[in-house]
Design a protein around this motif. Structure first.
Motif, short mmCIF file in Angstrom:
data_model
loop_
_atom_site.label_atom_id
_atom_site.label_comp_id
_atom_site.label_asym_id
_atom_site.label_seq_id
_atom_site.Cartn_x
_atom_site.Cartn_y
_atom_site.Cartn_z
N TYR A 140 0.81 -1.51 -0.04
CA TYR A 140 -0.04 -0.05 -0.17
C TYR A 140 0.74 1.41 -0.05
O TYR A 140 2.13 1.22 0.32
CB TYR A 140 -1.06 -0.06 1.00
CG TYR A 140 -0.20 0.03 2.54
CD1 TYR A 140 0.07 1.38 2.93
CD2 TYR A 140 0.03 -1.20 3.19
CE1 TYR A 140 0.74 1.41 4.28
CE2 TYR A 140 0.71 -0.95 4.44
CZ TYR A 140 1.18 0.30 4.90
OH TYR A 140 1.60 0.50 6.17
N ASP A 141 0.42 2.29 -0.47
CA ASP A 141 0.81 3.65 -0.12
C ASP A 141 -0.02 4.36 0.92
O ASP A 141 -1.51 4.24 0.69
CB ASP A 141 0.76 4.72 -1.40
CG ASP A 141 1.81 3.95 -2.57
OD1 ASP A 141 2.52 3.21 -2.23
OD2 ASP A 141 1.58 4.28 -3.54
N LYS B 10 -2.55 15.79 -0.75
CA LYS B 10 -2.22 14.29 -0.33
C LYS B 10 -0.70 14.35 -0.23
O LYS B 10 -0.13 14.67 -1.24
CB LYS B 10 -2.94 13.21 -0.98
CG LYS B 10 -4.41 13.00 -0.61
CD LYS B 10 -4.78 11.76 -1.66
CE LYS B 10 -6.10 11.47 -1.52
NZ LYS B 10 -6.65 10.34 -2.25
N GLN C 135 -12.43 -2.20 6.23
CA GLN C 135 -12.39 -1.94 4.76
C GLN C 135 -11.80 -3.05 4.18
O GLN C 135 -12.19 -2.98 2.80
CB GLN C 135 -11.32 -0.79 4.69
CG GLN C 135 -12.47 0.65 4.99
CD GLN C 135 -13.21 1.08 4.37
OE1 GLN C 135 -13.56 0.78 3.07
NE2 GLN C 135 -14.42 1.92 4.96
N ALA D 88 -7.52 -5.04 -5.10
CA ALA D 88 -7.20 -3.63 -4.92
C ALA D 88 -8.02 -3.16 -3.95
O ALA D 88 -9.23 -3.42 -3.75
CB ALA D 88 -7.02 -2.78 -6.46
N SER E 89 -8.96 1.02 -2.04
CA SER E 89 -8.83 2.44 -1.81
C SER E 89 -9.63 2.94 -0.95
O SER E 89 -10.88 2.93 -1.10
CB SER E 89 -8.67 3.39 -3.12
OG SER E 89 -8.38 4.34 -2.93
N SER F 184 -10.27 5.98 2.99
CA SER F 184 -9.73 7.04 3.74
C SER F 184 -10.45 6.55 5.30
O SER F 184 -11.52 6.14 5.16
CB SER F 184 -10.19 8.14 3.25
OG SER F 184 -9.42 8.58 1.96
N HIS G 75 -5.10 8.22 3.80
CA HIS G 75 -5.70 7.66 2.46
C HIS G 75 -4.78 6.35 2.28
O HIS G 75 -3.46 6.50 2.08
CB HIS G 75 -5.65 8.71 1.47
CG HIS G 75 -6.19 9.86 1.90
ND1 HIS G 75 -7.48 10.08 1.57
CD2 HIS G 75 -5.58 11.21 2.35
CE1 HIS G 75 -7.73 11.44 2.01
NE2 HIS G 75 -6.53 11.82 2.41
N PHE G 76 -5.53 5.22 2.14
CA PHE G 76 -4.83 3.93 1.76
C PHE G 76 -5.18 3.70 0.28
O PHE G 76 -6.20 3.59 -0.02
CB PHE G 76 -4.93 2.96 2.51
CG PHE G 76 -4.68 2.92 3.98
CD1 PHE G 76 -3.49 2.65 4.48
CD2 PHE G 76 -5.31 3.90 4.97
CE1 PHE G 76 -2.84 2.74 5.94
CE2 PHE G 76 -5.15 3.89 6.47
CZ PHE G 76 -3.74 3.42 6.78
N ASP G 77 -4.02 3.40 -0.40
CA ASP G 77 -4.26 2.82 -1.83
C ASP G 77 -3.33 1.46 -1.90
O ASP G 77 -2.06 1.60 -1.74
CB ASP G 77 -3.95 3.63 -2.97
CG ASP G 77 -4.80 5.10 -2.89
OD1 ASP G 77 -5.88 4.74 -3.13
OD2 ASP G 77 -4.44 6.13 -2.31
N GLN H 286 -3.13 -3.17 -2.30
CA GLN H 286 -3.77 -4.53 -2.85
C GLN H 286 -3.38 -5.44 -1.85
O GLN H 286 -2.27 -5.49 -1.27
CB GLN H 286 -2.56 -4.93 -4.13
CG GLN H 286 -3.27 -6.23 -4.86
CD GLN H 286 -2.49 -6.27 -6.25
OE1 GLN H 286 -1.46 -6.00 -6.51
NE2 GLN H 286 -3.28 -6.97 -6.95
#
Length: 171
Positions: free
Chosen positions: A14-15, A25, A53, A62, A64, A66, A142-144, A146
């Protein structure tokens, strides 16, 4: 195919970005494929909403989302910034100036033996200002990422409350 659920071992990349004071961001952390995040779902100590989540996702999915401060580490609490006598940090009658550098996080314990981390904010002649807020307190996160892998936890992992092996605890 295993699904993210209670008592599963989850591997993520993740980022993590936070919203700064200009509402932009800013990337603050990455978990990449060579060093993914691995945790025991339902026993991680991570914010409940973070796990919520991810619940029901499968390997390869994936994500995404917050988290508000209320869903994560709470609002920044000015009362968690305290002054501590410098002598508390003495070891064998001396203060380690490298340890007390502004920005360092130090392991601390309260009067009841509860362990926590605190950030050195300011070092004076007699007092040290320490911040006991979580580093991400007051921030929208904020998480993005996999889901890389999901597997059932072993009986030993469940009894110990953490992941063993790759990415986990080594005994």
């Amino acid at each position: 195919m295993a699904t993210v659920a209670q008592n599963s071992v989850v591997t993520l990349t993740y980022d993590l970005s936070v919203t700064d004071e200009n509402q932009q961001k800013v990337l603050v952390e990455q978990a990449e494929s060579d060093e993914p995040m691995v945790f025991l779902f339902g026993h991680s100590g991570l914010p409940e909403e973070f796990e919520h989540q991810l619940n029901g996702k499968n390997s390869g999915d994936a994500f995404s989302f917050s988290l508000t401060p209320e869903q994560a580490y709470g609002d920044y609490d000015q009362q968690a910034v305290v002054q501590i006598p410098k002598q508390v940090f003495e070891i064998d009658g001396k203060v380690d100036d490298q340890m007390l550098e502004v920005g360092n996080y130090l392991p601390m314990a309260d009067n009841e033996g509860n362990h926590m981390q605190a950030k050195v904010i300011e070092v004076g002649d007699e007092m040290v200002t320490m911040d006991f807020n979580h580093p991400l307190a007051g921030m929208v996160m904020h998480f993005d990422g996999q889901v890389v892998e999901v597997r059932p936890a072993t009986a030993e992992e469940l009894s110990h409350g953490h992941v063993h092996g790759d990415g986990g605890h080594q005994h």
